[in-house]
Design an enzyme around this catalytic site. Structure first.
Site, PDB file in Angstrom:
ATOM      1  CG  HIS A   1      -3.840 -10.309   2.542  1.00 24.60           C
ATOM      2  ND1 HIS A   1      -4.639  -9.207   2.776  1.00 24.60           N
ATOM      3  CD2 HIS A   1      -3.793 -10.992   3.717  1.00 24.60           C
ATOM      4  CE1 HIS A   1      -5.059  -9.226   4.019  1.00 24.60           C
ATOM      5  NE2 HIS A   1      -4.558 -10.294   4.610  1.00 24.60           N
TER       6      HIS A   1
ATOM      7  CD  GLU B   1      -4.972  -8.367  -0.709  1.00 25.40           C
ATOM      8  OE1 GLU B   1      -4.222  -7.491  -0.236  1.00 25.40           O
ATOM      9  OE2 GLU B   1      -5.987  -8.785  -0.126  1.00 25.40           O
TER      10      GLU B   1
ATOM     11  CG  HIS C   1      -3.617  -4.697   1.936  1.00 26.63           C
ATOM     12  ND1 HIS C   1      -4.020  -5.888   2.490  1.00 26.63           N
ATOM     13  CD2 HIS C   1      -2.763  -4.142   2.831  1.00 26.63           C
ATOM     14  CE1 HIS C   1      -3.440  -6.050   3.667  1.00 26.63           C
ATOM     15  NE2 HIS C   1      -2.670  -5.003   3.893  1.00 26.63           N
TER      16      HIS C   1
ATOM     17  CD  GLU D   1      -7.422  -2.667   1.013  1.00 23.76           C
ATOM     18  OE1 GLU D   1      -7.378  -3.447   0.034  1.00 23.76           O
ATOM     19  OE2 GLU D   1      -7.352  -3.040   2.197  1.00 23.76           O
TER      20      GLU D   1
END
Length: 627
Positions: A360, A363, A456, A529
């Site tokens: 992504h 990110e 991420h 994350e």
């Protein structure tokens, strides 16, 4: 079908550079044939010795671990790109930067629009075609249009905006007051949605003046800006004169639903949200940048890889290849990191670890974690040597270079989320994830892959945490899959939250890297994350993360891998005991009774649903129809 080539009737000023890139890509998979009776006179065969037994290996082509040059990124041909090379120094504040504390008096300005304001910046959507067709270095061949007002007198105080540089994102700026600006972000290219990432330049400011910026077309109902996160500011003069880089700024910060709506998909109307803040610039007539998170561009990655792999010591255990080309023709790199044959203490096939990042593009925290991970693994510490002796690491540091280049938040140039398409059979539409999955599939066939992790960023939860998978019906495996994240939380207890970790296999996430790799047989398959905000834990509670914090998570990941694979099982046994106790405590809290010894309740049954990295489900087949 053509997705990477320039139009045949045009020429490119960088054609020689691109030709070198293509030759480099082709050289990554040479056809080598070695006859045993030619051993004495070949230069391709390396001979090492295990005791008295000769061990033969092929010499890697030089292009596998060195850059002849750092190639410039390729853009869709519709994009106007300014020629400036943007460089930001790396810097960390001397003290952690605190979250914003709301006063209760923050304004919530509703959109005014260009009818009542003055448009001072507006870029082309770069979607003359509704889908990606082809690319070239530098994007559009036409001249750069003037999108900012020309100051006709010295007293003109209108800000100059610009975002047509690598990873930049700002679609429009409307002046609605003397020092008040409404901003519109560009949606991900060839889509009508995904507005989150912003990164733009401002000039012609006055020091000490309170400027208000209000982004009016955000699409997420929840945001870390509601939990105290501040935007980032970079001043070129502050960097040059004081050595100060990116830092948090802003007052009167508010994230709220505004009065506007949008129809991003199938004419379904969705509410829009605003982020507003005020800030002051430190100098008159400076060049400043504002961003959602610390930028990390494709060019930054290329310079980093060029620097580390030009080290002769590193090149002995780190091989750099071009895994594939993206839709636009940008290189997708893969590093193989392991000690050379003959330098390890134990025989047998090494186990493998796979780490990927930046699927992504918005990110950027994933890239900072990745850089920290590579810094540690490629370093000269004893722990790094143990890891290289023990494992074969396959690392894909940037899975979506095209999205990174154009300033997307979530999608590739296919207009789709690559992290919902790891199961795809459409190699030409999703080359980056298709080649990554097949690389891992081959790796699983030849050796045990003990762990996969994709780095991420997360937009509405603080701290760092992991999403994993769970084997239903096997309580022992379910607990084992939680050991690595629990160890990580113990190694970095002021940043990593085990309570925020989730372990579910949801149908809507079947196309994610985490679940696809798990179904290939990798038991420990995770998404790590990292918040865009900061920590709510320990002595870092209520403070933002810096690039140093994000890179440290890469270091701790390596440290935790050492703990997890320690031949002494004491730490693992301790974690399993703690996990079982946690499970029983949670059952007592949820059910109000003790858990019987033979109870077969699933750990995952106790977990609430999670949106993972806070995305929509798969959007279906790719948007582009290549020509």
């Amino acid at each position: 079908m053509r997705s990477q080539e320039d139009n045949p009737d045009t020429t490119d000023s960088s054609s020689e550079e691109e030709e070198q890139d293509l030759k480099q890509c082709d050289s990554c998979f040479p056809s080598v044939s070695v006859q045993l009776n030619q051993v004495a006179r070949t230069r391709q065969l390396l001979i090492d010795f295990d005791g008295d037994r000769p061990v033969f290996s092929l010499r890697e082509p030089l292009d596998l671990f060195t850059f002849l040059s750092v190639s410039r990124p390729r853009w869709p041909i519709e994009c106007e790109v300014v020629n400036n090379f943007i460089h930001h120094i790396e810097w960390d504040p001397p003290e952690p930067e605190p979250f914003y504390q709301p006063t209760g008096y923050e304004r919530t300005p509703m959109p005014v629009g260009e009818e009542k304001g003055k448009v001072v910046y507006c870029t082309d959507h770069a979607t003359k075609s509704p889908y990606f067709t082809c690319s070239r270095v530098g994007g559009s061949r036409g001249g750069i249009n003037t999108t900012t007002p020309r100051h006709t007198h010295p007293g003109d105080s209108t800000l100059d905006f610009e975002s047509r540089f690598e990873s930049g994102n700002l679609q429009k700026a409307v002046q609605v007051g003397l020092h008040d600006y409404e901003l519109t972000l560009r949606t991900d290219m060839y889509t009508n949605k995904h507005t989150q990432w912003f990164y733009f330049r401002v000039r012609n400011m006055k020091a000490g003046v309170a400027y208000r910026f209000t982004i009016t077309n955000l699409m997420k109902g929840r945001s870390l800006y509601s939990l105290g996160m501040k935007p980032l500011l970079y001043s070129e003069r502050a960097a040059e004169e004081k050595g100060v880089g990116w830092h948090r700024i802003g007052s009167n910060i508010k994230y709220y639903r505004n009065s506007s709506q949008a129809k991003p998909d199938n004419n379904v109307t969705v509410a829009l949200y605003s982020l507003t803040w005020t800030c002051q610039f430190p100098y008159d007539s400076d060049t400043c940048y504002l961003a959602h998170c610390y930028p990390y561009t494709y060019s930054h990655l290329q310079h980093y890889l060029s620097r580390v792999t030009s080290n002769p010591a590193v090149s002995s255990y780190c091989k750099l290849r071009v895994l594939c080309r993206s839709l636009a023709g940008n290189n997708v790199y893969v590093l193989t990191i392991t000690s050379p044959v003959g330098s390890c203490m134990e025989g047998g096939a090494k186990k493998a670890v796979v780490v990927t990042g930046r699927v992504h593009p918005g990110e950027t925290n994933g890239s900072w974690m990745m850089e920290g991970f590579l810094d540690f693994l490629l370093g000269d510490s004893d722990d790094a040597q143990i890891l290289r002796d023990t494992f074969v690491f396959k690392v894909v540091p940037m899975l979506n270079p095209d999205g990174v280049v154009v300033g997307n938040y979530r999608c590739s140039l296919a207009g789709r989320d690559l992290n919902r398409n790891y199961k795809t059979i459409l190699r030409d539409s999703f080359p980056c994830v298709w080649h990554t999955r097949n690389m891992v599939k081959r790796l699983v066939a030849e050796r045990d892959v003990v762990l996969y992790c994709d780095f991420h960023g997360h937009s509405h939860k603080n701290n760092v945490f992991m999403y994993g998978c769970n084997h239903r019906g096997n309580a022992a495996l379910q607990l084992h899959e939680r050991v690595f994240p629990l160890m990580m939380s113990k190694n970095v207890n002021d940043k990593f939250s085990f309570r925020s970790c989730k372990f579910r296999v949801q149908k809507s996430k079947e196309g994610t890297g985490r679940i696809v790799m798990w179904r290939l047989g990798i038991r420990n398959s995770y998404t790590m994350e990292c918040t865009f905000g900061g920590s709510t834990l320990g002595n870092r509670r209520g403070t933002h993360f810096t690039t140093r914090d994000m890179k440290s998570l890469g270091y701790y990941f390596c440290d935790t891998l050492l703990d997890y694979c320690d031949p002494d099982p004491t730490k693992t046994a301790y974690c399993l005991t703690e996990l079982e106790a946690r499970l029983r405590q949670e059952v007592r809290e949820r059910l109000g009774k003790e858990l019987d010894t033979d109870c077969n309740i699933s750990v995952s049954d106790l977990e609430t649903s999670t949106s993972g990295s806070n995305s929509t489900d798969s959007d279906g087949p790719p948007r582009p129809i290549f020509i």
